[in-house]
Design an enzyme around this catalytic site. Structure first.
Site, PDB file in Angstrom:
ATOM      1  N   CYS A   1       0.835  -1.206   0.000  1.00  0.00           N
ATOM      2  CA  CYS A   1       0.000   0.000   0.000  1.00  0.00           C
ATOM      3  C   CYS A   1       0.873   1.262   0.000  1.00  0.00           C
ATOM      4  O   CYS A   1       1.818   1.368   0.779  1.00  0.00           O
ATOM      5  CB  CYS A   1      -0.910   0.000   1.233  1.00  0.00           C
ATOM      6  SG  CYS A   1      -2.027   1.416   1.256  1.00  0.00           S
TER       7      CYS A   1
ATOM      8  N   CYS B   1       0.531   4.929   6.793  1.00  0.00           N
ATOM      9  CA  CYS B   1      -0.079   4.783   8.127  1.00  0.00           C
ATOM     10  C   CYS B   1       0.926   4.113   9.082  1.00  0.00           C
ATOM     11  O   CYS B   1       1.392   2.994   8.817  1.00  0.00           O
ATOM     12  CB  CYS B   1      -1.361   3.970   8.027  1.00  0.00           C
ATOM     13  SG  CYS B   1      -2.488   4.633   6.766  1.00  0.00           S
TER      14      CYS B   1
ATOM     15  N   CYS C   1       0.549   0.343  10.356  1.00  0.00           N
ATOM     16  CA  CYS C   1       0.053  -0.708   9.450  1.00  0.00           C
ATOM     17  C   CYS C   1       1.149  -1.605   8.883  1.00  0.00           C
ATOM     18  O   CYS C   1       2.188  -1.130   8.401  1.00  0.00           O
ATOM     19  CB  CYS C   1      -0.740  -0.059   8.321  1.00  0.00           C
ATOM     20  SG  CYS C   1      -1.564  -1.290   7.278  1.00  0.00           S
TER      21      CYS C   1
ATOM     22  N   CYS D   1     -16.777  -8.924   5.641  1.00  0.00           N
ATOM     23  CA  CYS D   1     -16.083  -7.663   5.331  1.00  0.00           C
ATOM     24  C   CYS D   1     -14.814  -7.937   4.529  1.00  0.00           C
ATOM     25  O   CYS D   1     -14.007  -8.775   4.932  1.00  0.00           O
ATOM     26  CB  CYS D   1     -15.677  -6.966   6.627  1.00  0.00           C
ATOM     27  SG  CYS D   1     -17.047  -6.703   7.738  1.00  0.00           S
TER      28      CYS D   1
ATOM     29  N   CYS E   1     -19.647  -5.736   3.675  1.00  0.00           N
ATOM     30  CA  CYS E   1     -18.909  -4.526   4.028  1.00  0.00           C
ATOM     31  C   CYS E   1     -17.601  -4.573   3.258  1.00  0.00           C
ATOM     32  O   CYS E   1     -17.028  -5.652   3.093  1.00  0.00           O
ATOM     33  CB  CYS E   1     -18.630  -4.517   5.537  1.00  0.00           C
ATOM     34  SG  CYS E   1     -17.623  -3.100   6.064  1.00  0.00           S
TER      35      CYS E   1
ATOM     36  N   CYS F   1     -19.363   2.612   8.465  1.00  0.00           N
ATOM     37  CA  CYS F   1     -18.631   1.960   9.556  1.00  0.00           C
ATOM     38  C   CYS F   1     -17.379   2.800   9.758  1.00  0.00           C
ATOM     39  O   CYS F   1     -16.517   2.855   8.879  1.00  0.00           O
ATOM     40  CB  CYS F   1     -18.273   0.528   9.155  1.00  0.00           C
ATOM     41  SG  CYS F   1     -17.178  -0.290  10.336  1.00  0.00           S
TER      42      CYS F   1
ATOM     43  N   ARG G   1     -18.064  -1.777  17.846  1.00  0.00           N
ATOM     44  CA  ARG G   1     -17.333  -3.046  17.659  1.00  0.00           C
ATOM     45  C   ARG G   1     -16.019  -3.062  18.443  1.00  0.00           C
ATOM     46  O   ARG G   1     -15.185  -2.174  18.293  1.00  0.00           O
ATOM     47  CB  ARG G   1     -17.052  -3.310  16.176  1.00  0.00           C
ATOM     48  CG  ARG G   1     -16.320  -4.643  15.944  1.00  0.00           C
ATOM     49  CD  ARG G   1     -16.185  -5.026  14.484  1.00  0.00           C
ATOM     50  NE  ARG G   1     -17.476  -5.020  13.840  1.00  0.00           N
ATOM     51  CZ  ARG G   1     -17.787  -4.254  12.808  1.00  0.00           C
ATOM     52  NH1 ARG G   1     -16.880  -3.467  12.276  1.00  0.00           N
ATOM     53  NH2 ARG G   1     -18.998  -4.271  12.294  1.00  0.00           N
TER      54      ARG G   1
HETATM   55  N1  SAM Z   1      -6.551   0.434   3.246  1.00  0.00           N
HETATM   56  C1  SAM Z   1      -7.831   0.863   3.640  1.00  0.00           C
HETATM   57  C2  SAM Z   1      -7.793   2.108   4.480  1.00  0.00           C
HETATM   58  O1  SAM Z   1      -6.926   2.224   5.341  1.00  0.00           O
HETATM   59  O2  SAM Z   1      -8.628   2.969   4.291  1.00  0.00           O
HETATM   60  C3  SAM Z   1      -8.640  -0.210   4.325  1.00  0.00           C
HETATM   61  C4  SAM Z   1      -7.986  -1.211   5.271  1.00  0.00           C
HETATM   62  S1  SAM Z   1      -7.272  -0.546   6.739  1.00  0.00           S
HETATM   63  C5  SAM Z   1      -6.217  -1.848   7.234  1.00  0.00           C
HETATM   64  C6  SAM Z   1      -8.617  -0.469   7.903  1.00  0.00           C
HETATM   65  C7  SAM Z   1      -8.351   0.047   9.286  1.00  0.00           C
HETATM   66  O3  SAM Z   1      -7.760  -0.980  10.073  1.00  0.00           O
HETATM   67  C8  SAM Z   1      -7.412   1.221   9.462  1.00  0.00           C
HETATM   68  O4  SAM Z   1      -8.016   2.442   9.178  1.00  0.00           O
HETATM   69  C9  SAM Z   1      -7.079   1.111  10.942  1.00  0.00           C
HETATM   70  O5  SAM Z   1      -7.999   1.848  11.716  1.00  0.00           O
HETATM   71  C10 SAM Z   1      -7.206  -0.385  11.228  1.00  0.00           C
HETATM   72  N2  SAM Z   1      -5.867  -0.978  11.473  1.00  0.00           N
HETATM   73  C11 SAM Z   1      -4.926  -1.226  10.557  1.00  0.00           C
HETATM   74  N3  SAM Z   1      -3.804  -1.732  11.133  1.00  0.00           N
HETATM   75  C12 SAM Z   1      -4.058  -1.796  12.465  1.00  0.00           C
HETATM   76  C13 SAM Z   1      -3.287  -2.210  13.595  1.00  0.00           C
HETATM   77  N4  SAM Z   1      -2.040  -2.633  13.476  1.00  0.00           N
HETATM   78  N5  SAM Z   1      -3.870  -2.153  14.813  1.00  0.00           N
HETATM   79  C14 SAM Z   1      -5.141  -1.714  14.948  1.00  0.00           C
HETATM   80  N6  SAM Z   1      -5.903  -1.306  13.917  1.00  0.00           N
HETATM   81  C15 SAM Z   1      -5.375  -1.325  12.689  1.00  0.00           C
HETATM   82 FE1  SF4 Z   2      -2.761   1.273   3.415  1.00  0.00          FE
HETATM   83 FE2  SF4 Z   2      -2.669   0.162   5.805  1.00  0.00          FE
HETATM   84 FE3  SF4 Z   2      -3.072   2.769   5.600  1.00  0.00          FE
HETATM   85 FE4  SF4 Z   2      -5.008   1.058   4.820  1.00  0.00          FE
HETATM   86  S1  SF4 Z   2      -4.250   1.344   6.896  1.00  0.00           S
HETATM   87  S2  SF4 Z   2      -4.294   2.882   3.724  1.00  0.00           S
HETATM   88  S3  SF4 Z   2      -3.742  -0.624   4.036  1.00  0.00           S
HETATM   89  S4  SF4 Z   2      -1.210   1.657   4.954  1.00  0.00           S
END
Ligand code: SAM
Ligand code: SF4
Ligand code: DTB
Length: 328
Positions: free
Chosen positions: A62, A66, A69, A106, A137, A197, A269
């Site tokens: 990606c 973030c 992530c 989802c 979802c 959500c 949730r």
């Molecule tokens: N990539 C898309 C986005 O970020 O919009 C969708 C998937 S993303 C993994 C969905 C959500 O998962 C993130 O916005 C975050 O809130 C949560 N998330 C991701 N990694 C996480 C982690 N290590 N611990 C807790 N929540 C996490």
């Molecule tokens: Fe990409 Fe992870 Fe951020 Fe979702 S949360 S946009 S998968 S880096």
């Protein structure tokens, strides 16, 4: 005639002030729990918990940065990137989930946002999962208004897009996507008639004031999200958040309770982080008004308690799965 004070406390409102939310956090724990349970019982059966299951339909690679992530190319987590899954493989997973009592399926993709060709494939997945009789979802990153409409036409029920943290702390976590852009996507989803959500993550080194700010941002959306995922950070080696100080479980329960009180009709949730949580902490979260979980051995890339362990927990607590979503 004025509505009684009790009814007002149970009616959703979007004019919460930060001071009011901070005051809820500061309540003595028994008082906070009593209020959360009173609100919860006015809209839901407290013994019923909605069960969703996640599938990562496109993992890793990606471009967003973030800081929590595993799937960002900016983080050296060693995760292998995959292509978008085939529709049939996704439907096989959804059939298995349905057989184990899951009511919502989802699908998550590690994109900044979907390309049009990929969106066609996701729409076919949504149609297929709907045809199995499950709620759908997806979480695909940022969406334009047109893309949201296409998803709606394919029968999508919910779109997940989180605010993640407070507007002030956000820049410490993500630089490639703004808070405003997230709010724009949420508006596009809402305008398309898809249920929202939207929640966030706690335990990322944010202050108590940032937790107030996150809930304030969610609870002052013009319409509350139908579903509010509260994630406890899953620490992932190779991410900037790998060494964050874990949150005190009681503080986490308070976040759930304040979410329940400020968004009375939303399903709250208890999302990521259950693998690291005791049964007792999870029980407190259900008492505080959480009424949804993800089941299945995996979230997107990290472990989650499997269905067997959740069934044992539900039996211990006398909880039952919600047979269908509370909103449809
Ligand atoms: N990539 C898309 C986005 O970020 O919009 C969708 C998937 S993303 C993994 C969905 C959500 O998962 C993130 O916005 C975050 O809130 C949560 N998330 C991701 N990694 C996480 C982690 N290590 N611990 C807790 N929540 C996490
Ligand atoms: Fe990409 Fe992870 Fe951020 Fe979702 S949360 S946009 S998968 S880096
Ligand atoms: C949400 O708020 N949490 C889920 C879901 N929406 C997509 C994702 C949690 C991911 C946890 C880390 C992982 O498994 O990679």
């Amino acid at each position: 005639m004025n509505a009684p004070a009790r009814d007002l406390a149970f009616t959703p409102r979007s004019d919460w002030s930060r001071e009011e939310i901070a005051a809820l956090f500061a309540l003595p724990f028994p008082e906070l729990m009593f209020r959360a349970q009173s609100v919860h019982r006015s809209h839901f059966d407290p013994t019923q918990v909605q069960i969703s299951q996640l599938l990562s339909i496109k993992t890793g690679g990606c471009p967003e940065d973030c800081g929590y992530c595993s799937q960002s190319v900016h983080n050296k987590t060693g995760l292998k990137a995959t292509k978008l899954m085939e529709v049939e493989a996704v439907l096989a997973d959804a059939r298995a989930a349905k057989a184990s009592g899951v009511s919502r399926f989802c699908m998550g993709a590690a994109w900044r946002g979907p390309k049009d060709k990929d969106l066609d494939t996701v729409c076919a997945m949504v149609e297929g999962v709907k045809a199995l009789g499950m709620e759908t979802c997806v979480t695909l990153g940022m969406l334009t208004g047109d893309q949201a409409m296409r998803l709606k036409q394919s029968g999508l029920d919910y779109y997940n897009h989180n605010l993640d943290t407070s507007p002030e702390y956000y820049r410490h976590i993500i630089s490639t996507r703004t808070y405003e852009e997230r709010l724009d996507t949420l508006e596009n989803v809402r305008d398309a008639g898809i249920a929202v959500c939207c929640g966030g993550i706690v335990g990322m080194g944010e202050s108590a004031e940032d937790r107030v700010g996150l809930i304030h941002a969610l609870a002052t959306l013009p319409t509350h999200p139908e579903s509010v995922p509260i994630n406890a950070l899953v620490q992932i080696e190779g991410t900037p958040q790998a060494l964050a100080q874990p949150l005190d479980p009681i503080t986490f329960v308070r976040v759930i309770a304040v979410s329940r009180i400020t968004m009375p009709k939303s399903v709250v949730r208890l999302t990521a982080g259950r693998e690291e949580m005791s049964d007792e902490t999870q029980a407190l979260c259900f008492l505080a008004g959480a009424n949804s979980i993800f089941t299945g051995a995996k979230l997107l890339t990290t472990p989650n308690p499997g269905a067997d362990s959740d069934q044992a927990l539900f039996a211990r607590l006398g909880l039952t799965p919600m047979s269908e979503g509370p909103h449809g």
